[in-house]
Design a protein around this motif. Structure first.
Motif, mmCIF file in Angstrom:
data_model
loop_
_atom_site.group_PDB
_atom_site.id
_atom_site.type_symbol
_atom_site.label_atom_id
_atom_site.label_comp_id
_atom_site.label_asym_id
_atom_site.label_seq_id
_atom_site.Cartn_x
_atom_site.Cartn_y
_atom_site.Cartn_z
ATOM 1 N N ARG A 121 41.798 54.066 8.633
ATOM 2 C CA ARG A 121 43.280 54.610 8.958
ATOM 3 C C ARG A 121 42.987 55.561 10.448
ATOM 4 O O ARG A 121 41.828 55.860 10.727
ATOM 5 N N PRO A 122 44.186 55.200 11.262
ATOM 6 C CA PRO A 122 43.957 55.812 12.542
ATOM 7 C C PRO A 122 43.692 57.381 12.541
ATOM 8 O O PRO A 122 44.203 58.129 11.740
ATOM 9 N N VAL A 123 43.159 57.605 13.503
ATOM 10 C CA VAL A 123 42.786 59.187 13.722
ATOM 11 C C VAL A 123 42.868 59.376 15.233
ATOM 12 O O VAL A 123 42.822 58.795 16.060
ATOM 13 N N GLU A 124 43.107 60.604 15.080
ATOM 14 C CA GLU A 124 43.296 61.378 16.583
ATOM 15 C C GLU A 124 42.231 61.374 17.366
ATOM 16 O O GLU A 124 41.101 61.846 16.967
ATOM 17 N N VAL A 125 42.169 60.960 18.756
ATOM 18 C CA VAL A 125 40.981 61.106 19.365
ATOM 19 C C VAL A 125 41.050 62.428 20.040
ATOM 20 O O VAL A 125 41.792 63.051 20.673
ATOM 21 N N THR A 126 39.781 63.323 19.857
ATOM 22 C CA THR A 126 39.862 64.560 20.258
ATOM 23 C C THR A 126 38.373 64.716 20.789
ATOM 24 O O THR A 126 37.381 63.921 20.636
ATOM 25 N N GLY A 127 38.093 65.881 21.143
ATOM 26 C CA GLY A 127 36.588 66.603 21.388
ATOM 27 C C GLY A 127 36.172 65.958 22.811
ATOM 28 O O GLY A 127 36.654 65.275 23.531
ATOM 29 N N LYS A 128 34.749 65.515 22.520
ATOM 30 C CA LYS A 128 33.758 64.880 23.519
ATOM 31 C C LYS A 128 34.542 63.321 24.084
ATOM 32 O O LYS A 128 34.554 63.009 24.994
ATOM 33 N N LEU A 129 35.036 62.774 22.754
ATOM 34 C CA LEU A 129 35.256 61.352 22.883
ATOM 35 C C LEU A 129 36.700 61.511 23.901
ATOM 36 O O LEU A 129 36.881 60.713 24.589
ATOM 37 N N ARG A 130 37.511 62.365 23.670
ATOM 38 C CA ARG A 130 38.871 62.369 24.402
ATOM 39 C C ARG A 130 38.479 62.766 25.915
ATOM 40 O O ARG A 130 38.983 62.249 26.805
ATOM 41 N N GLU A 131 37.466 63.696 25.908
ATOM 42 C CA GLU A 131 37.223 64.164 27.437
ATOM 43 C C GLU A 131 36.657 63.053 28.203
ATOM 44 O O GLU A 131 36.707 62.996 29.456
ATOM 45 N N SER A 132 35.832 61.969 27.552
ATOM 46 C CA SER A 132 35.121 61.091 28.266
ATOM 47 C C SER A 132 36.281 59.957 28.641
ATOM 48 O O SER A 132 36.019 59.517 29.831
ATOM 49 N N LEU A 133 37.232 59.892 27.813
ATOM 50 C CA LEU A 133 38.268 58.973 28.216
ATOM 51 C C LEU A 133 39.285 59.518 29.303
ATOM 52 O O LEU A 133 39.800 58.707 30.194
ATOM 53 N N GLU A 134 39.482 60.638 29.255
ATOM 54 C CA GLU A 134 40.484 61.568 30.311
ATOM 55 C C GLU A 134 39.627 61.405 31.605
ATOM 56 O O GLU A 134 40.426 61.041 32.743
ATOM 57 N N ALA A 135 38.218 61.120 31.630
ATOM 58 C CA ALA A 135 37.702 61.179 32.750
ATOM 59 C C ALA A 135 37.790 59.622 33.497
ATOM 60 O O ALA A 135 37.600 59.654 34.628
ATOM 61 N N LEU A 136 38.262 58.764 32.537
ATOM 62 C CA LEU A 136 38.325 57.284 33.238
ATOM 63 C C LEU A 136 39.897 57.220 33.432
ATOM 64 O O LEU A 136 40.092 56.123 33.832
ATOM 65 N N ARG A 137 40.683 58.042 33.242
ATOM 66 C CA ARG A 137 42.178 57.974 33.211
ATOM 67 C C ARG A 137 42.531 57.882 34.723
ATOM 68 O O ARG A 137 42.278 58.646 35.562
ATOM 69 N N VAL A 138 43.515 56.661 34.993
ATOM 70 C CA VAL A 138 44.111 56.538 36.325
ATOM 71 C C VAL A 138 45.530 56.753 36.141
ATOM 72 O O VAL A 138 46.228 56.261 35.235
ATOM 73 N N ASN A 139 46.348 57.096 37.113
ATOM 74 C CA ASN A 139 47.701 56.768 37.237
ATOM 75 C C ASN A 139 47.997 55.413 37.571
ATOM 76 O O ASN A 139 47.722 54.906 38.531
#
Length: 140
Positions: A121-139
């Motif tokens: 079942r889907p789970v919310e992306v949080t913590g270190k995983l979310r931070e690492s993905l935020e670092a790759l985010r572009v507009n």
């Protein structure tokens, strides 16, 4: 590196076995390159434990557009960015460039949905995983 639109770059040499009978890197190798660069990032930066972690990422969509041929012994620069980060999913965008080249040989995307390993079942992306993905985010 090659293109400032990608916050992360990984250098990947092609291998002799990557070439197909037509003398270029087969399309399945492009998908393997994208998958490898994404998962290396998730393990190294996101703390993802693919073997025993409670959360895993399932690929629910993938696509690749081919713009030019690459072949062994080309060395590739693979750019990675996040085009969309949702509550439980992420869309990675990947550019595959010949090292030193300006135009991509291929561009693609993968969509992961992060799920509980047991229930799927889907789970919310949080913590270190979310931070690492935020670092790759572009507009986009």
């Amino acid at each position: 590196m090659v293109n400032g639109d990608y916050p992360h770059w990984q250098r990947v040499p092609t291998r002799w076995k990557d070439n197909d009978v037509y003398g270029h890197v087969n399309n399945v190798v492009h998908y393997a390159l994208m998958d490898t660069v994404i998962n290396a990032w998730l393990i190294e930066r996101g703390g993802l434990d693919m073997h025993t972690g409670e959360v895993i990422g399932l690929c629910v969509e993938s696509h690749c557009n081919y713009h030019g041929s690459v072949a062994f012994p080309d060395v590739l620069s693979v750019g990675l960015r996040v085009g969309h980060l949702g509550r439980s999913s992420v869309r990675y965008e990947i550019g595959i460039f010949r090292e030193g080249g300006g135009e991509p040989a291929a561009e693609g995307h993968f969509v992961h949905v992060f799920v509980d390993r047991e229930s799927r079942r889907p789970v919310e992306v949080t913590g270190k995983l979310r931070e690492s993905l935020e670092a790759l985010r572009v507009n986009s």
